[in-house]
Design a protein around this motif. Structure first.
Motif, short mmCIF file in Angstrom:
data_model
loop_
_atom_site.label_atom_id
_atom_site.label_comp_id
_atom_site.label_asym_id
_atom_site.label_seq_id
_atom_site.Cartn_x
_atom_site.Cartn_y
_atom_site.Cartn_z
N GLN A 114 8.00 15.12 -10.28
CA GLN A 114 6.95 14.36 -10.94
C GLN A 114 5.63 15.12 -10.73
O GLN A 114 5.38 15.63 -9.63
N GLU A 122 2.63 14.00 -10.45
CA GLU A 122 1.71 13.28 -9.58
C GLU A 122 2.48 12.33 -8.67
O GLU A 122 3.61 11.93 -8.98
N HIS A 123 1.86 11.99 -7.54
CA HIS A 123 2.39 10.96 -6.62
C HIS A 123 3.82 11.25 -6.17
O HIS A 123 4.64 10.34 -6.09
N GLN A 183 -8.97 9.92 -2.26
CA GLN A 183 -7.65 9.76 -2.86
C GLN A 183 -6.98 11.13 -2.92
O GLN A 183 -7.66 12.16 -2.92
N PRO A 185 -4.04 12.79 -5.32
CA PRO A 185 -3.12 12.56 -6.44
C PRO A 185 -1.69 13.01 -6.19
O PRO A 185 -0.77 12.47 -6.79
N SER A 235 2.03 9.86 -2.56
CA SER A 235 2.64 8.69 -3.18
C SER A 235 1.59 7.63 -3.51
O SER A 235 0.52 7.58 -2.90
N LYS A 236 1.91 6.78 -4.45
CA LYS A 236 0.99 5.70 -4.81
C LYS A 236 0.72 4.81 -3.60
O LYS A 236 -0.40 4.32 -3.42
N ARG A 237 1.73 4.61 -2.76
CA ARG A 237 1.56 3.77 -1.57
C ARG A 237 0.54 4.38 -0.62
O ARG A 237 -0.30 3.65 -0.06
N ASN A 255 -1.97 6.33 -1.44
CA ASN A 255 -3.28 6.18 -2.06
C ASN A 255 -3.78 4.73 -1.98
O ASN A 255 -4.98 4.49 -1.80
N GLU A 256 -2.87 3.77 -2.07
CA GLU A 256 -3.25 2.37 -1.94
C GLU A 256 -3.77 2.05 -0.53
O GLU A 256 -4.65 1.22 -0.36
N THR A 281 5.75 7.47 3.93
CA THR A 281 6.19 6.43 3.01
C THR A 281 7.57 6.78 2.45
O THR A 281 8.11 7.86 2.72
#
Length: 361
Positions: A39, A41-42, A76, A78, A81-83, A85-86, A112
């Protein structure tokens, strides 16, 4: 990696890696590599940040390779993982607000999983005691994470020191315990593809598998379904402990796990030495037709190279294509490459993982 993030260039960078791998493997007449992309990103499940203080306020910081003095401040990431960044902003804000959490905090590490589990390690330049636990537990509950505190010689674990990952390989789900500080594949999506390729390359067998450098059993679990029995070896105690847990958690019963270094495995299998750690293991009961190796960046040492040449099939996962090519100079004398793959575990960097299946000439 990450500071030069540019998804628009991802396809071109991956094409360059493919070309480099093809050039390295050309002398051995390797087939075209199957390329497994990431992927854009993330994709990265692990990240660690130093904290950089300006006017007494902490900021997440990264550094260009080779320069530990010029910080690049970020809020942040990129590629993470989205987790991750959250979690980054609320975690740092909580540490700013509570001196018990923030005082002399110098590093934050995130681990994560694809399944949504998260563990955060806070590293301090001061001793930690019981006073840290209550605010840390409140933060862990608020964020929905596992939280660990580290200071020199001390480790405070509030609940558990691992995450639980779930990977799907060839339609089957596998659960993995991943320990804080232990090695795990950073790109979960590509790891699933890598496991799927290894399973396909292994095929169905009526004989046994010898696995060196098994780690926490990342490959061991799915590969166990393709062989009569598996003997998996690993030296690091923490990895062996996780591998034992992972075998039990997934109901895998045809794997014998042995804590030996690769050179010790060579000595045991060739009868040079006996090891107390092999008590109760009858080596003569195994009929190894395939050997699986996933060595460190230095590749296979000469003794291990000599050992693996004795088996009909060698399944080799490499994190360094240069040392893979060096090993192939010798393995090519007895085996030929019948499958080849590139796994883009590390986009936006020169690093890549590759895999080859070698079969005896």
């Amino acid at each position: 990696m990450g500071l030069a993030f540019d998804p628009a260039n991802y396809a071109a960078q991956l094409a360059e890696k493919r070309e480099r791998l093809c050039q390295l493997l050309a002398p051995f007449h390797a087939p075209e590599p199957k390329v497994f992309s990431s992927q854009p990103e993330h994709f990265r499940l692990r990240a660690e940040f130093r904290l950089w203080y300006e006017q007494g306020q902490p900021h997440y910081a990264m550094f260009e390779q080779g320069d530990k003095h010029k910080a690049v401040l970020i809020d942040q990431l990129p590629i993470a993982s989205k987790r991750i960044n959250e979690l980054m902003t609320p975690l740092l804000e909580a540490c700013k607000a509570d001196p018990m959490l923030g005082r002399k905090l110098f590093q934050v590490e995130f681990l994560t999983t694809l399944s949504g589990d998260a563990l955060v390690t806070l590293c301090y330049h001061r001793p930690l005691d019981d006073n840290w636990d209550a605010p840390a537990q409140a933060l862990a509950t608020t964020l929905g994470v596992q939280l660990i505190g580290r200071s020199r010689g001390r480790k405070r674990v509030l609940e558990r020191d691992h995450v639980l990952e779930e990977l799907t390989v060839a339609g089957r789900q596998w659960r993995y315990q991943q320990i804080e500080g232990g090695f795990t594949q950073p790109n979960g999506g590509v790891n699933q593809q890598m496991l799927g390729w290894a399973l396909e390359a292994a095929g169905d067998n009526e004989d046994d598998l010898l696995e060196l450098y098994c780690g926490n059993g990342n490959f061991t679990l799915p590969l166990s379904t393709r062989f009569r029995k598996v003997m998996a070896t690993e030296l690091a105690k923490s990895s062996v402990k996780s591998a034992v847990e992972n075998l039990a958690m997934n109901g895998v019963e045809n794997v014998t796990l042995v804590r030996l270094a690769s050179e010790e495995v060579t000595q045991a299998l060739t009868g040079v030495r006996e090891f107390r750690r092999l008590q109760g293991v009858d080596l003569s009961d195994f009929n190894f037709g395939t050997v699986f190796v996933d060595p460190p960046r230095a590749g296979l040492d000469p003794a291990t190279l000599e050992l693996v040449k004795g088996y009909p099939r060698i399944l080799y996962i490499s994190c360094n294509p240069e040392t893979l090519a060096q090993n192939l100079e010798e393995l090519n004398e007895t085996h030929r490459i019948t499958r080849c793959a590139l796994f883009d575990q590390f986009p936006y960097s020169h690093h890549m993982e590759s895999g080859v299946l070698l079969e005896r000439r």
